[in-house]
Design a protein around this motif. Structure first.
Motif, PDB file in Angstrom:
ATOM      1  N   LEU A   1       0.915  -1.097   0.120  1.00  0.00           N
ATOM      2  CA  LEU A   1      -0.028  -0.092  -0.284  1.00  0.00           C
ATOM      3  C   LEU A   1       0.842   1.104  -0.020  1.00  0.00           C
ATOM      4  O   LEU A   1       0.485   2.343  -0.636  1.00  0.00           O
ATOM      5  CB  LEU A   1      -1.001  -0.052   1.143  1.00  0.00           C
ATOM      6  CG  LEU A   1      -1.967  -0.970   1.176  1.00  0.00           C
ATOM      7  CD1 LEU A   1      -2.935  -1.104   2.420  1.00  0.00           C
ATOM      8  CD2 LEU A   1      -3.056  -0.816   0.182  1.00  0.00           C
ATOM      9  N   LEU A   2       2.163   1.225   0.648  1.00  0.00           N
ATOM     10  CA  LEU A   2       3.147   2.314   0.491  1.00  0.00           C
ATOM     11  C   LEU A   2       3.439   2.493  -0.948  1.00  0.00           C
ATOM     12  O   LEU A   2       3.586   3.536  -1.473  1.00  0.00           O
ATOM     13  CB  LEU A   2       4.106   2.216   1.485  1.00  0.00           C
ATOM     14  CG  LEU A   2       3.949   2.360   2.933  1.00  0.00           C
ATOM     15  CD1 LEU A   2       5.274   1.721   3.774  1.00  0.00           C
ATOM     16  CD2 LEU A   2       3.315   3.704   3.386  1.00  0.00           C
ATOM     17  N   CYS A   3       3.677   1.311  -1.565  1.00  0.00           N
ATOM     18  CA  CYS A   3       4.236   1.438  -3.034  1.00  0.00           C
ATOM     19  C   CYS A   3       3.028   1.975  -3.884  1.00  0.00           C
ATOM     20  O   CYS A   3       3.709   2.512  -5.129  1.00  0.00           O
ATOM     21  CB  CYS A   3       4.593   0.066  -3.295  1.00  0.00           C
ATOM     22  SG  CYS A   3       6.256  -0.406  -2.541  1.00  0.00           S
TER      23      CYS A   3
ATOM     24  N   ARG B   1       5.669   7.552  -2.336  1.00  0.00           N
ATOM     25  CA  ARG B   1       6.266   5.955  -2.531  1.00  0.00           C
ATOM     26  C   ARG B   1       7.609   5.948  -1.816  1.00  0.00           C
ATOM     27  O   ARG B   1       8.493   6.676  -1.920  1.00  0.00           O
ATOM     28  CB  ARG B   1       5.935   5.538  -3.836  1.00  0.00           C
ATOM     29  CG  ARG B   1       4.815   5.741  -4.334  1.00  0.00           C
ATOM     30  CD  ARG B   1       4.599   5.280  -5.931  1.00  0.00           C
ATOM     31  NE  ARG B   1       3.461   5.707  -6.293  1.00  0.00           N
ATOM     32  CZ  ARG B   1       3.277   6.242  -7.675  1.00  0.00           C
ATOM     33  NH1 ARG B   1       4.313   6.161  -8.394  1.00  0.00           N
ATOM     34  NH2 ARG B   1       2.063   6.745  -8.377  1.00  0.00           N
ATOM     35  N   PRO B   2       7.933   4.622  -1.370  1.00  0.00           N
ATOM     36  CA  PRO B   2       9.250   4.452  -0.634  1.00  0.00           C
ATOM     37  C   PRO B   2      10.190   4.077  -1.797  1.00  0.00           C
ATOM     38  O   PRO B   2       9.696   3.772  -2.796  1.00  0.00           O
ATOM     39  CB  PRO B   2       9.058   3.206   0.414  1.00  0.00           C
ATOM     40  CG  PRO B   2       8.045   2.752  -0.224  1.00  0.00           C
ATOM     41  CD  PRO B   2       6.943   3.578  -0.698  1.00  0.00           C
TER      42      PRO B   2
ATOM     43  N   TYR C   1      14.305   0.983   0.556  1.00  0.00           N
ATOM     44  CA  TYR C   1      13.807   1.117   1.804  1.00  0.00           C
ATOM     45  C   TYR C   1      12.906  -0.266   2.043  1.00  0.00           C
ATOM     46  O   TYR C   1      12.764  -0.621   2.993  1.00  0.00           O
ATOM     47  CB  TYR C   1      12.818   2.357   1.728  1.00  0.00           C
ATOM     48  CG  TYR C   1      12.186   2.489   3.160  1.00  0.00           C
ATOM     49  CD1 TYR C   1      12.586   3.033   4.326  1.00  0.00           C
ATOM     50  CD2 TYR C   1      10.784   1.939   3.152  1.00  0.00           C
ATOM     51  CE1 TYR C   1      11.607   3.141   5.363  1.00  0.00           C
ATOM     52  CE2 TYR C   1       9.835   2.011   4.105  1.00  0.00           C
ATOM     53  CZ  TYR C   1      10.342   2.648   5.491  1.00  0.00           C
ATOM     54  OH  TYR C   1       9.637   2.721   6.358  1.00  0.00           O
ATOM     55  N   VAL C   2      12.438  -0.321   0.916  1.00  0.00           N
ATOM     56  CA  VAL C   2      11.412  -1.604   0.951  1.00  0.00           C
ATOM     57  C   VAL C   2      12.030  -3.132   1.184  1.00  0.00           C
ATOM     58  O   VAL C   2      11.920  -3.876   1.752  1.00  0.00           O
ATOM     59  CB  VAL C   2      10.852  -2.002  -0.461  1.00  0.00           C
ATOM     60  CG1 VAL C   2      10.132  -3.403  -0.439  1.00  0.00           C
ATOM     61  CG2 VAL C   2       9.984  -0.903  -0.561  1.00  0.00           C
TER      62      VAL C   2
ATOM     63  N   ALA D   1       8.402  -0.243  12.850  1.00  0.00           N
ATOM     64  CA  ALA D   1       7.163   0.470  12.535  1.00  0.00           C
ATOM     65  C   ALA D   1       7.302   1.042  11.117  1.00  0.00           C
ATOM     66  O   ALA D   1       8.168   1.887  10.798  1.00  0.00           O
ATOM     67  CB  ALA D   1       6.755   1.570  13.574  1.00  0.00           C
ATOM     68  N   LEU D   2       6.121   0.999  10.324  1.00  0.00           N
ATOM     69  CA  LEU D   2       6.105   1.729   8.977  1.00  0.00           C
ATOM     70  C   LEU D   2       5.038   2.841   8.912  1.00  0.00           C
ATOM     71  O   LEU D   2       4.173   2.874   9.731  1.00  0.00           O
ATOM     72  CB  LEU D   2       5.395   0.673   7.884  1.00  0.00           C
ATOM     73  CG  LEU D   2       6.530  -0.615   7.609  1.00  0.00           C
ATOM     74  CD1 LEU D   2       5.768  -1.490   6.740  1.00  0.00           C
ATOM     75  CD2 LEU D   2       7.655  -0.037   6.939  1.00  0.00           C
ATOM     76  N   PRO D   3       5.288   3.833   8.175  1.00  0.00           N
ATOM     77  CA  PRO D   3       4.426   4.896   8.125  1.00  0.00           C
ATOM     78  C   PRO D   3       2.827   4.549   7.456  1.00  0.00           C
ATOM     79  O   PRO D   3       2.826   3.558   7.032  1.00  0.00           O
ATOM     80  CB  PRO D   3       5.142   5.860   7.136  1.00  0.00           C
ATOM     81  CG  PRO D   3       6.086   5.191   6.273  1.00  0.00           C
ATOM     82  CD  PRO D   3       6.491   3.912   7.333  1.00  0.00           C
TER      83      PRO D   3
END
Length: 337
Positions: A286-288, A296-297, A301-302, A311-313
């Motif tokens: 979902l971040l991507c 997007r990271p 980072y992934v 913890a992830l944002p």
């Protein structure tokens, strides 16, 4: 294979000659039994792919560029140059090429398990990929993409990352393939413009599909789609949830907000899952696929966060998530990003 061919290349304004192993057409015809339909492995972006066996018994895969294809010699040369320079265990290895008569052929190492799509979207073969195997595949794809974006001498954007372009070897290790439309990228560039959008709609980032702008974050978006497909066993294109009528991204977003994340998992995974890894992968996907590229990271980072307990944002609203309509999902513009 008879000798080597010198290909003049020009990357980022620097011209140099590169030596590429050259196969004669006669060698390939013998290896494929004159491109027999029995040896056909599948169809790629720009032509058919065949299995071949050399005289010494070595198995190879041959990508035969269709004469009717939109891919010309420049795209062919682009793929030869880029793959020949990529040395990573999660990329398909180029063994050589053949440019003879009307034929343009690329010769690769043979991947006995074919494409990832042939497993995750097949109701029988998907059971062969438990969560451990899927997680290893996810990590391998991420490392291969990290090499393209950061660790190789060239900075490369793949532009067509999808399940069928991830091949599996005999150990089910993933290898990224098909670099015909890949592009190099300057270190100081945030976006790059193209006159023609190429790739697979539904897997490409909205800013690329609609604004013709692509960057490394375009690949990150595609990786996010691939993560959702690997976890769910559902195709991004053509999937609509029977209850809420949302597509795969929209269903994932709703499940996230309603705390029903495990509903996203392929039913065949059963008890093979490591819940912490599953939740991390759903979160990262979902971040991507967030609407704005800057949110997007990076793929680096992934790679660090896969399986990490940190913890992830919180993800922001993704693109292509609204209810199905005549245009197969309302697009949320990213022009303000």
């Amino acid at each position: 294979m008879e000798n080597n061919v010198m290909i003049d290349q020009n990357i980022e304004g620097q011209s140099e000659d590169m030596e590429v192993p050259f196969f004669t057409l006669a060698t390939i015809i013998i290896a494929t039994n004159n491109f027999s339909s029995y040896n056909k492995l599948g169809e790629g972006s720009f032509g058919l792919v065949y299995k071949g066996t050399l005289i010494d018994g070595k198995e190879i895969a041959i990508k035969r560029l269709s004469q009717k294809s939109g891919q010309g010699f420049s795209e062919f040369k682009n793929e030869v140059i880029l793959i020949a320079k990529l040395q990573h265990r999660n990329h398909v290895k180029l063994l050589g090429c053949c440019i003879q008569q009307e034929e343009k052929l690329l010769i690769y190492e043979y991947m006995p398990n074919k494409g990832l799509d042939s497993f995750i979207f097949d109701q029988t073969k998907n059971k062969l990929l438990d969560w451990s195997k899927r997680f290893n595949i996810i990590c391998g794809i991420a490392r291969g993409l990290q090499y393209l974006h950061q660790d190789s001498r060239l900075r490369i954007i793949h532009r067509d990352l999808k399940a069928s372009n991830v091949l599996l070897n005999s150990h089910m290790s993933p290898k990224i393939s098909d670099f015909g439309i890949a592009r190099t990228f300057g270190g100081d560039q945030s976006d790059k413009n193209t006159k023609r959008v190429v790739g697979t709609y539904g897997c490409m980032a909205p800013k690329y599909a609609f604004d013709k702008l692509f960057s490394i974050k375009s690949d990150v978006f595609s990786f996010g789609i691939l993560l959702l497909e690997i976890k769910s066993g559902k195709k991004r294109i053509g999937f609509y949830h029977p209850n809420n009528k949302h597509n795969l991204i929209g269903h994932a977003w709703i499940s996230w907000n309603e705390g029903r994340l495990l509903e996203l998992l392929d039913e065949c995974l059963g008890e093979s899952c490591t819940i912490s890894e599953v939740l991390c992968c759903i979160h990262l996907s979902l971040l991507c696929v967030q609407q704005c590229p800057k949110d997007r990271p990076s793929i680096s980072y992934v790679v660090v966060m896969l399986g990490n307990e940190s913890a992830l944002p919180q993800p922001k609203q993704p693109s292509f998530f609204l209810e199905k309509d005549s245009n197969e999902g309302q697009f949320l513009t990213s022009k303000h990003c």
